[in-house]
Motif scaffolding. Structure first.
Motif, short mmCIF file in Angstrom:
data_model
loop_
_atom_site.label_atom_id
_atom_site.label_comp_id
_atom_site.label_asym_id
_atom_site.label_seq_id
_atom_site.Cartn_x
_atom_site.Cartn_y
_atom_site.Cartn_z
N VAL A 17 0.81 -1.36 0.01
CA VAL A 17 -0.05 0.23 0.39
C VAL A 17 1.20 1.62 0.19
N ALA A 18 1.71 1.44 0.99
CA ALA A 18 2.98 2.57 0.98
C ALA A 18 3.43 2.85 -0.02
N ILE A 19 4.34 2.10 -0.97
CA ILE A 19 4.59 1.85 -1.85
C ILE A 19 3.99 2.02 -2.95
N ALA A 20 2.66 1.56 -2.97
CA ALA A 20 1.51 1.98 -4.49
C ALA A 20 1.31 3.55 -3.73
N LEU A 21 1.06 4.05 -3.26
CA LEU A 21 0.92 5.37 -2.79
C LEU A 21 1.83 6.38 -3.23
N ARG A 22 2.90 6.02 -2.78
CA ARG A 22 4.11 6.46 -3.34
C ARG A 22 4.77 7.22 -4.53
N ARG A 23 4.76 5.91 -5.08
CA ARG A 23 4.80 5.84 -6.38
C ARG A 23 4.04 6.22 -7.71
N SER A 24 2.39 5.50 -7.33
CA SER A 24 1.22 6.45 -8.18
C SER A 24 1.17 7.98 -8.36
N THR A 25 1.09 8.40 -6.96
CA THR A 25 0.61 9.99 -6.59
C THR A 25 1.41 10.50 -5.56
N GLY A 26 2.42 10.27 -5.43
CA GLY A 26 4.08 10.90 -4.82
C GLY A 26 2.98 11.71 -3.54
N HIS A 27 2.32 11.03 -2.63
CA HIS A 27 2.07 11.04 -1.22
C HIS A 27 3.59 10.45 -0.59
N GLU A 28 2.95 11.76 0.23
CA GLU A 28 4.00 11.04 1.81
C GLU A 28 3.08 10.10 2.59
N VAL A 29 3.87 9.41 2.66
CA VAL A 29 3.55 8.03 3.88
C VAL A 29 4.37 7.91 5.33
N VAL A 30 3.14 7.56 5.93
CA VAL A 30 3.66 7.34 7.20
C VAL A 30 3.18 6.23 7.82
N ARG A 31 4.14 4.82 7.65
CA ARG A 31 3.08 3.46 8.15
C ARG A 31 3.38 2.61 10.01
N VAL A 32 2.45 2.41 10.28
CA VAL A 32 2.34 1.97 11.44
C VAL A 32 1.50 0.73 11.79
N GLY A 33 1.79 -0.29 12.46
CA GLY A 33 1.38 -1.11 12.67
C GLY A 33 0.63 -1.68 14.16
N SER A 34 0.56 -0.75 14.98
CA SER A 34 -1.14 -0.75 15.94
C SER A 34 -1.70 0.10 16.03
N VAL A 35 -2.66 0.47 17.00
CA VAL A 35 -2.93 1.57 17.32
C VAL A 35 -2.38 2.23 18.00
N GLN A 36 -1.53 1.88 18.95
CA GLN A 36 -0.76 2.46 19.80
C GLN A 36 0.24 3.68 19.48
N ARG A 37 1.11 3.17 18.00
CA ARG A 37 1.66 3.45 16.98
C ARG A 37 0.87 4.61 16.58
N ALA A 38 -0.12 3.74 16.29
CA ALA A 38 -1.20 5.20 15.18
C ALA A 38 -2.02 6.69 16.21
N ALA A 39 -1.37 6.52 17.41
CA ALA A 39 -2.37 7.64 18.36
C ALA A 39 -0.91 8.42 18.48
N ALA A 40 0.22 7.12 18.43
CA ALA A 40 1.73 8.19 18.49
C ALA A 40 1.54 8.79 17.03
N ALA A 41 1.94 8.92 15.85
CA ALA A 41 1.89 9.17 14.56
C ALA A 41 1.20 10.18 14.80
N VAL A 42 -0.08 9.86 14.61
CA VAL A 42 -1.05 11.33 14.91
C VAL A 42 -0.35 12.30 15.63
N THR A 43 0.20 11.99 16.91
CA THR A 43 0.74 13.62 18.15
C THR A 43 1.77 14.60 17.91
N GLU A 44 3.42 13.15 16.34
CA GLU A 44 4.24 13.03 16.55
C GLU A 44 4.13 14.08 14.99
N HIS A 45 3.25 13.60 14.04
CA HIS A 45 4.10 14.54 12.61
C HIS A 45 1.98 15.10 12.40
#
Length: 84
Positions: A17-45
């Protein structure tokens, strides 16, 4: 540039998913694998424009995470829940 948060606990799928988004559209992608890491990503980025989220995560529900995050209550944030 559109900022995308990918919340997926299965690494091969998250990578595709991340590669497809970056290559086809040039989106900036942040990947996480859990609810806890998603919550942290929202506060860090800065604000995400799109969230692609697995529903069944190892430490909770993607649906509950979406409901609990104030950032995603913005009208311009797009949430996409996926089941793999």
């Amino acid at each position: 540039m559109t900022r995308v948060l990918v919340v997926e606990d299965y690494p091969p799928l998250a990578t595709v998913v991340a590669i497809a988004l970056r290559r086809s559209t040039g989106h900036e992608v942040v990947r996480v694998g859990s609810v806890q890491r998603a919550a942290a990503a929202v506060t860090e980025h800065p604000a995400f424009d799109v969230v692609v989220m697995d529903i069944d995560l190892p430490d909770g529900s993607g649906v509950e995470l979406a409901v609990s995050s104030e950032q995603w209550e913005r009208e311009d944030v797009r949430l996409l829940h996926c089941v793999a």
